[in-house]
Design a protein around this motif. Structure first.
Motif, PDB file in Angstrom:
ATOM      1  N   GLY A  19      -4.357  -3.576   8.498  1.00 16.06           N
ATOM      2  CA  GLY A  19      -4.722  -2.908   7.261  1.00 16.06           C
ATOM      3  C   GLY A  19      -3.994  -1.581   7.121  1.00 16.06           C
ATOM      4  N   GLU A  20      -3.962  -1.045   5.912  1.00 18.05           N
ATOM      5  CA  GLU A  20      -3.321   0.239   5.656  1.00 18.05           C
ATOM      6  C   GLU A  20      -4.106   0.953   4.571  1.00 18.05           C
ATOM      7  OE1 GLU A  20       1.005   2.053   4.321  1.00 18.05           O
ATOM      8  OE2 GLU A  20       0.800  -0.078   4.751  1.00 18.05           O
ATOM      9  N   ARG A  21      -4.377   2.235   4.776  1.00 17.05           N
ATOM     10  CA  ARG A  21      -5.125   3.022   3.808  1.00 17.05           C
ATOM     11  C   ARG A  21      -4.231   3.368   2.627  1.00 17.05           C
ATOM     12  NH1 ARG A  21      -9.860   5.726   6.052  1.00 17.05           N
ATOM     13  NH2 ARG A  21     -10.147   4.971   8.159  1.00 17.05           N
ATOM     14  N   ILE A  22      -4.677   3.002   1.450  1.00 20.80           N
ATOM     15  CA  ILE A  22      -3.834   3.178   0.268  1.00 20.80           C
ATOM     16  C   ILE A  22      -3.818   4.627  -0.234  1.00 20.80           C
ATOM     17  CG2 ILE A  22      -5.605   2.610  -1.451  1.00 20.80           C
ATOM     18  CD1 ILE A  22      -3.431   1.005  -2.916  1.00 20.80           C
ATOM     19  N   ARG A  79       1.027   4.127  -2.874  1.00 18.23           N
ATOM     20  CA  ARG A  79       0.754   5.508  -2.468  1.00 18.23           C
ATOM     21  C   ARG A  79       1.871   6.442  -2.916  1.00 18.23           C
ATOM     22  NH1 ARG A  79      -0.893   4.550   2.214  1.00 18.23           N
ATOM     23  NH2 ARG A  79       1.134   4.393   3.202  1.00 18.23           N
ATOM     24  N   ALA A 135       0.827  -1.211   0.000  1.00 20.79           N
ATOM     25  CA  ALA A 135       0.000   0.000   0.000  1.00 20.79           C
ATOM     26  C   ALA A 135       0.859   1.257   0.000  1.00 20.79           C
ATOM     27  CB  ALA A 135      -0.948  -0.001   1.196  1.00 20.79           C
ATOM     28  N   ASP A 157      -4.235   7.529   1.679  1.00 22.98           N
ATOM     29  CA  ASP A 157      -3.876   8.562   2.666  1.00 22.98           C
ATOM     30  C   ASP A 157      -2.730   9.409   2.137  1.00 22.98           C
ATOM     31  OD1 ASP A 157      -5.793   7.969   4.489  1.00 22.98           O
ATOM     32  OD2 ASP A 157      -4.450   7.108   5.985  1.00 22.98           O
TER      33      ASP A 157
END
Length: 81
Positions: free
Chosen positions: A31-34, A8, A4, A36
């Protein structure tokens, strides 16, 4: 560096022309926000496939010229002297 954060950084750098997201309703780990930190994407969906277990979305970069171009009716016409 994980997947991710690599994607990003490439999105922020503007080096991706096409992006395919495979989305499944499963969370592995924290999890990781892609997206952000990504201010604008500049992509449009070109293909969407749905199934009971996941969604597959293919995006293509929208050229800056086509995003910035205004329709003829919205363009200013110079005033005569």
């Amino acid at each position: 560096m994980c997947g991710a954060s690599t994607v990003r950084r490439a999105l922020i750098a503007g080096v991706i022309d096409e992006l395919t997201l495979d989305i499944a309703p499963v969370l592995l780990g924290a999890g990781e926000r892609i997206f952000d930190g990504v201010e604008t994407l500049g992509f449009e969906p070109v293909e969407v496939l749905h199934s009971p277990l996941s969604n597959h979305i293919r995006y293509r970069r929208v050229s800056w010229r086509s995003r910035r171009r205004r329709p003829r009716s919205a363009r200013r016409v110079g005033s005569g002297a």
